[in-house]
Design a protein around this motif. Structure first.
Motif, PDB file in Angstrom:
ATOM      1  N   GLY A 101       0.842  -1.196   0.000  1.00  0.00           N
ATOM      2  CA  GLY A 101       0.000   0.000   0.000  1.00  0.00           C
ATOM      3  C   GLY A 101       0.872   1.239   0.000  1.00  0.00           C
ATOM      4  O   GLY A 101       2.038   1.199   0.442  1.00  0.00           O
ATOM      5  N   SER A 102       0.316   2.359  -0.512  1.00  0.00           N
ATOM      6  CA  SER A 102       1.157   3.561  -0.503  1.00  0.00           C
ATOM      7  C   SER A 102       1.330   4.062   0.920  1.00  0.00           C
ATOM      8  O   SER A 102       2.252   4.819   1.200  1.00  0.00           O
ATOM      9  CB  SER A 102       0.627   4.639  -1.443  1.00  0.00           C
ATOM     10  OG  SER A 102      -0.703   4.898  -1.219  1.00  0.00           O
ATOM     11  N   ASN A 103       0.467   3.608   1.841  1.00  0.00           N
ATOM     12  CA  ASN A 103       0.706   3.955   3.250  1.00  0.00           C
ATOM     13  C   ASN A 103       2.067   3.434   3.709  1.00  0.00           C
ATOM     14  O   ASN A 103       2.776   4.119   4.446  1.00  0.00           O
ATOM     15  CB  ASN A 103      -0.388   3.356   4.145  1.00  0.00           C
ATOM     16  CG  ASN A 103      -1.668   4.153   4.073  1.00  0.00           C
ATOM     17  OD1 ASN A 103      -1.650   5.356   3.834  1.00  0.00           O
ATOM     18  ND2 ASN A 103      -2.787   3.495   4.275  1.00  0.00           N
ATOM     19  N   ILE A 106       4.756   5.577   2.230  1.00  0.00           N
ATOM     20  CA  ILE A 106       4.880   6.839   2.982  1.00  0.00           C
ATOM     21  C   ILE A 106       5.623   6.589   4.300  1.00  0.00           C
ATOM     22  O   ILE A 106       6.486   7.366   4.715  1.00  0.00           O
ATOM     23  CB  ILE A 106       3.474   7.433   3.211  1.00  0.00           C
ATOM     24  CG1 ILE A 106       2.893   7.916   1.878  1.00  0.00           C
ATOM     25  CG2 ILE A 106       3.509   8.570   4.234  1.00  0.00           C
ATOM     26  CD1 ILE A 106       1.385   8.115   1.888  1.00  0.00           C
ATOM     27  N   TYR A 127      -4.800  14.326   3.277  1.00  0.00           N
ATOM     28  CA  TYR A 127      -4.875  12.921   3.674  1.00  0.00           C
ATOM     29  C   TYR A 127      -4.355  12.769   5.110  1.00  0.00           C
ATOM     30  O   TYR A 127      -3.167  13.012   5.377  1.00  0.00           O
ATOM     31  CB  TYR A 127      -4.055  12.095   2.687  1.00  0.00           C
ATOM     32  CG  TYR A 127      -4.095  10.620   2.945  1.00  0.00           C
ATOM     33  CD1 TYR A 127      -5.295   9.960   3.197  1.00  0.00           C
ATOM     34  CD2 TYR A 127      -2.922   9.870   2.923  1.00  0.00           C
ATOM     35  CE1 TYR A 127      -5.321   8.596   3.427  1.00  0.00           C
ATOM     36  CE2 TYR A 127      -2.946   8.504   3.140  1.00  0.00           C
ATOM     37  CZ  TYR A 127      -4.154   7.884   3.401  1.00  0.00           C
ATOM     38  OH  TYR A 127      -4.189   6.530   3.631  1.00  0.00           O
ATOM     39  N   THR A 172      -0.570  16.526  -1.872  1.00  0.00           N
ATOM     40  CA  THR A 172      -1.468  15.489  -2.371  1.00  0.00           C
ATOM     41  C   THR A 172      -2.253  16.042  -3.549  1.00  0.00           C
ATOM     42  O   THR A 172      -2.964  17.039  -3.407  1.00  0.00           O
ATOM     43  CB  THR A 172      -2.449  15.058  -1.257  1.00  0.00           C
ATOM     44  OG1 THR A 172      -1.685  14.810  -0.083  1.00  0.00           O
ATOM     45  CG2 THR A 172      -3.230  13.827  -1.646  1.00  0.00           C
ATOM     46  N   ASN A 176      -7.029  14.605  -1.227  1.00  0.00           N
ATOM     47  CA  ASN A 176      -8.064  13.911  -0.479  1.00  0.00           C
ATOM     48  C   ASN A 176      -8.167  14.618   0.879  1.00  0.00           C
ATOM     49  O   ASN A 176      -7.133  14.796   1.515  1.00  0.00           O
ATOM     50  CB  ASN A 176      -7.626  12.442  -0.271  1.00  0.00           C
ATOM     51  CG  ASN A 176      -8.624  11.644   0.530  1.00  0.00           C
ATOM     52  OD1 ASN A 176      -9.763  12.055   0.717  1.00  0.00           O
ATOM     53  ND2 ASN A 176      -8.198  10.495   1.021  1.00  0.00           N
ATOM     54  N   ASP A 205       1.832  12.988  -3.535  1.00  0.00           N
ATOM     55  CA  ASP A 205       0.984  11.806  -3.375  1.00  0.00           C
ATOM     56  C   ASP A 205      -0.068  11.814  -4.483  1.00  0.00           C
ATOM     57  O   ASP A 205      -1.006  12.598  -4.462  1.00  0.00           O
ATOM     58  CB  ASP A 205       0.345  11.833  -1.984  1.00  0.00           C
ATOM     59  CG  ASP A 205      -0.451  10.565  -1.684  1.00  0.00           C
ATOM     60  OD1 ASP A 205      -0.896   9.905  -2.630  1.00  0.00           O
ATOM     61  OD2 ASP A 205      -0.647  10.268  -0.490  1.00  0.00           O
ATOM     62  N   ALA A 207      -2.186   9.335  -5.395  1.00  0.00           N
ATOM     63  CA  ALA A 207      -3.021   8.128  -5.245  1.00  0.00           C
ATOM     64  C   ALA A 207      -4.203   8.123  -6.239  1.00  0.00           C
ATOM     65  O   ALA A 207      -4.654   7.064  -6.665  1.00  0.00           O
ATOM     66  CB  ALA A 207      -3.542   8.024  -3.812  1.00  0.00           C
ATOM     67  N   TYR A 208      -4.691   9.318  -6.595  1.00  0.00           N
ATOM     68  CA  TYR A 208      -5.910   9.402  -7.430  1.00  0.00           C
ATOM     69  C   TYR A 208      -5.640   9.921  -8.841  1.00  0.00           C
ATOM     70  O   TYR A 208      -6.570  10.287  -9.546  1.00  0.00           O
ATOM     71  CB  TYR A 208      -6.939  10.320  -6.738  1.00  0.00           C
ATOM     72  CG  TYR A 208      -7.320   9.791  -5.382  1.00  0.00           C
ATOM     73  CD1 TYR A 208      -8.265   8.788  -5.247  1.00  0.00           C
ATOM     74  CD2 TYR A 208      -6.705  10.278  -4.230  1.00  0.00           C
ATOM     75  CE1 TYR A 208      -8.595   8.270  -4.009  1.00  0.00           C
ATOM     76  CE2 TYR A 208      -7.028   9.770  -2.977  1.00  0.00           C
ATOM     77  CZ  TYR A 208      -7.976   8.770  -2.881  1.00  0.00           C
ATOM     78  OH  TYR A 208      -8.293   8.256  -1.658  1.00  0.00           O
ATOM     79  N   THR A 232      -0.628   4.213  -6.034  1.00  0.00           N
ATOM     80  CA  THR A 232      -1.230   3.025  -5.441  1.00  0.00           C
ATOM     81  C   THR A 232      -2.028   2.235  -6.474  1.00  0.00           C
ATOM     82  O   THR A 232      -2.524   2.811  -7.452  1.00  0.00           O
ATOM     83  CB  THR A 232      -2.151   3.419  -4.268  1.00  0.00           C
ATOM     84  OG1 THR A 232      -2.729   2.241  -3.717  1.00  0.00           O
ATOM     85  CG2 THR A 232      -3.269   4.356  -4.706  1.00  0.00           C
ATOM     86  N   SER A 234      -4.627   0.714  -5.243  1.00  0.00           N
ATOM     87  CA  SER A 234      -5.892   0.599  -4.496  1.00  0.00           C
ATOM     88  C   SER A 234      -7.070   1.264  -5.186  1.00  0.00           C
ATOM     89  O   SER A 234      -8.214   0.926  -4.905  1.00  0.00           O
ATOM     90  CB  SER A 234      -5.745   1.238  -3.112  1.00  0.00           C
ATOM     91  OG  SER A 234      -4.805   0.548  -2.344  1.00  0.00           O
ATOM     92  N   LYS A 235      -6.817   2.252  -6.030  1.00  0.00           N
ATOM     93  CA  LYS A 235      -7.920   3.051  -6.575  1.00  0.00           C
ATOM     94  C   LYS A 235      -8.163   2.699  -8.046  1.00  0.00           C
ATOM     95  O   LYS A 235      -9.113   2.009  -8.366  1.00  0.00           O
ATOM     96  CB  LYS A 235      -7.610   4.546  -6.403  1.00  0.00           C
ATOM     97  CG  LYS A 235      -7.064   4.929  -5.036  1.00  0.00           C
ATOM     98  CD  LYS A 235      -8.059   4.744  -3.924  1.00  0.00           C
ATOM     99  CE  LYS A 235      -7.419   5.019  -2.561  1.00  0.00           C
ATOM    100  NZ  LYS A 235      -8.348   4.859  -1.453  1.00  0.00           N
ATOM    101  N   ARG A 243      -3.266  -4.373  -1.345  1.00  0.00           N
ATOM    102  CA  ARG A 243      -2.270  -3.601  -0.597  1.00  0.00           C
ATOM    103  C   ARG A 243      -0.975  -3.498  -1.402  1.00  0.00           C
ATOM    104  O   ARG A 243       0.028  -4.144  -1.104  1.00  0.00           O
ATOM    105  CB  ARG A 243      -1.971  -4.201   0.809  1.00  0.00           C
ATOM    106  CG  ARG A 243      -3.168  -4.524   1.646  1.00  0.00           C
ATOM    107  CD  ARG A 243      -4.110  -3.333   1.826  1.00  0.00           C
ATOM    108  NE  ARG A 243      -3.430  -2.197   2.422  1.00  0.00           N
ATOM    109  CZ  ARG A 243      -3.457  -0.969   1.892  1.00  0.00           C
ATOM    110  NH1 ARG A 243      -4.140  -0.709   0.784  1.00  0.00           N
ATOM    111  NH2 ARG A 243      -2.846   0.005   2.490  1.00  0.00           N
TER     112      ARG A 243
END
Ligand SMILES: Cc1ncc(COP(=O)(O)O)c(C=O)c1O
Length: 377
Positions: A101-103, A106, A127, A172, A176, A205, A207-208, A232, A234-235, A243
């Protein structure tokens, strides 16, 4: 434990001071008909991809007696190809790193470039995990400013960087929970400010990004060794359960995070699954196009109903305004009472809804139409 009834077990545990009194990340996972609260992709993976995952995982299972490829070479090579194809900038294996996961990406960045005695800044609302992971890694968190309309106030942010001299700067885009993208010029200006102040690492970031009207900031990596773009699966890849997050940066950054990553952090099963998903990129990106259309419809219809809506480049939409101290939370509850779970991010007066399937979005729009009628009655 002292057995003192006025103290909770928490009060007595020798938890680190900076974690005391903080809340864990916790989007509610409620069993309701329509769940539009965690920016997941609503489309299950297509059957052909599920079959391919089974094949790849079956192959990987034969070797589960061995540790996985510690450097995830095949996966990083394929991720680099995906970024090169879609990001208008050529990256290779040496530029890409992957984690759970990008978490986790990070976290590894903060373990490498933050930590005790160091600080990170983000421009809030943004975020929340950037701040939480900072605290978790002993990095001091600085909450930077944003304009009323949720755009980044360039001058104020440059000042915040110059004054605080953070070690890590988070930007970001699309942001988000607000949904708006950050212009490349702003990112460049903040990068320059961060280099003049410290120099520090700037983490963009994305992510989207696949849902954006605009393009990835990947080309900004050219000649900027302190810039990192995090991504990520995830999206856009509809694989939140997998993950799998990754970053693109100068090879020196990829080398540096090796110092903190746990050995064999990415399981052979995760690597095999991600590789199967990457084989189906074209199909998965078609779902992204459908979601972008639905996102744009949500923006238009919410405005037609009479809500304020923040411009969105993501797979979710921020809408409001809900007056009163608890206005957004009360509205959240009323929408939930109608079987639709959206997100109350704690941004006063606003809620966030993830773009779902057309039927889910219709259910959400019906619920908020009723809410609006009730409010104006
Ligand atoms: C901006 C942003 N970055 C990173 C993440 C984490 O994603 P992942 O599932 O890859 O850990 C999220 C998840 O919602 C997000 O909104």
């Amino acid at each position: 434990m002292t057995g003192n009834p006025s103290l909770s077990p928490w009060d007595e545990l020798p938890v680190r001071d900076e974690l005391r009194g903080k809340s864990p990340y916790g989007a509610p996972q409620l069993d309701v008909p329509v769940r539009l609260n965690t920016n997941e992709n609503p489309y299950p993976l297509p059957d052909a991809l599920v079959e391919r995952i089974v094949e790849r995982v079956r192959e990987a299972a034969r070797n589960l007696n061995r540790y996985p490829d510690r450097d995830a070479v095949e996966l990083r090579t394929e991720l680099a190809k995906y970024l090169t194809k879609t990001g208008k900038y050529a990256v290779g294996l040496q530029n890409v790193w992957a984690a759970n996961g990008s978490n986790e990406v990070i976290q590894q960045l903060l373990q490498t470039f933050g930590g005790p005695g160091r600080t990170a800044i983000g421009f809030e609302p943004s975020y929340s995990m950037h701040g939480l992971i900072s605290r978790g890694t002993g990095t001091g968190w600085i909450s930077g400013p944003r304009n009323e309309d949720f755009t980044i106030d360039r001058a104020a942010s440059e000042r915040a960087i110059a004054e605080n001299k953070p070690d890590v700067v988070f930007i970001t885009t699309p942001n988000n929970p607000t949904g708006n993208a950050v212009p490349a010029e702003t990112v460049l200006a903040l990068y320059e400010a961060a280099q003049a102040a410290k120099p520090s690492m700037v983490v963009v970031d994305e992510a989207y990004i696949e849902f954006s009207h605009g393009e990835s900031l990947l080309p900004l990596l050219e000649g900027r060794p302190n810039l990192v773009v995090s991504r990520t699966m995830s999206k856009a890849f509809g694989a939140a359960g997998l993950r799998l997050g990754y970053l693109a940066a100068h090879p020196a950054v990829v080398d540096a995070v090796q110092l903190v990553r746990l050995p064999y952090h990415l399981s052979a099963v995760a690597q095999a699954t991600a590789l199967a998903a990457l084989e189906h990129t074209d199909t998965l990106l078609k779902y992204v196009e459908q979601l972008k259309t639905e996102r744009d419809r949500l923006v238009l219809e919410l405005r037609a109903i009479g809500f304020d809506v923040t411009e969105s480049d993501a797979n979710f939409v921020q809408f409001g305004r809900f007056d009163g101290e608890n206005g957004s939370h009360e509205a959240w509850q009323k929408i939930l009472d109608r079987g639709v779970l959206v997100r109350d991010n704690g941004v006063p007066g606003w809620l966030r809804v993830s773009a779902g399937t057309p039927a889910e979005n219709d259910a959400f729009l019906d619920a908020v139409r009723e809410l609006k009628k009730e409010q104006s009655a």
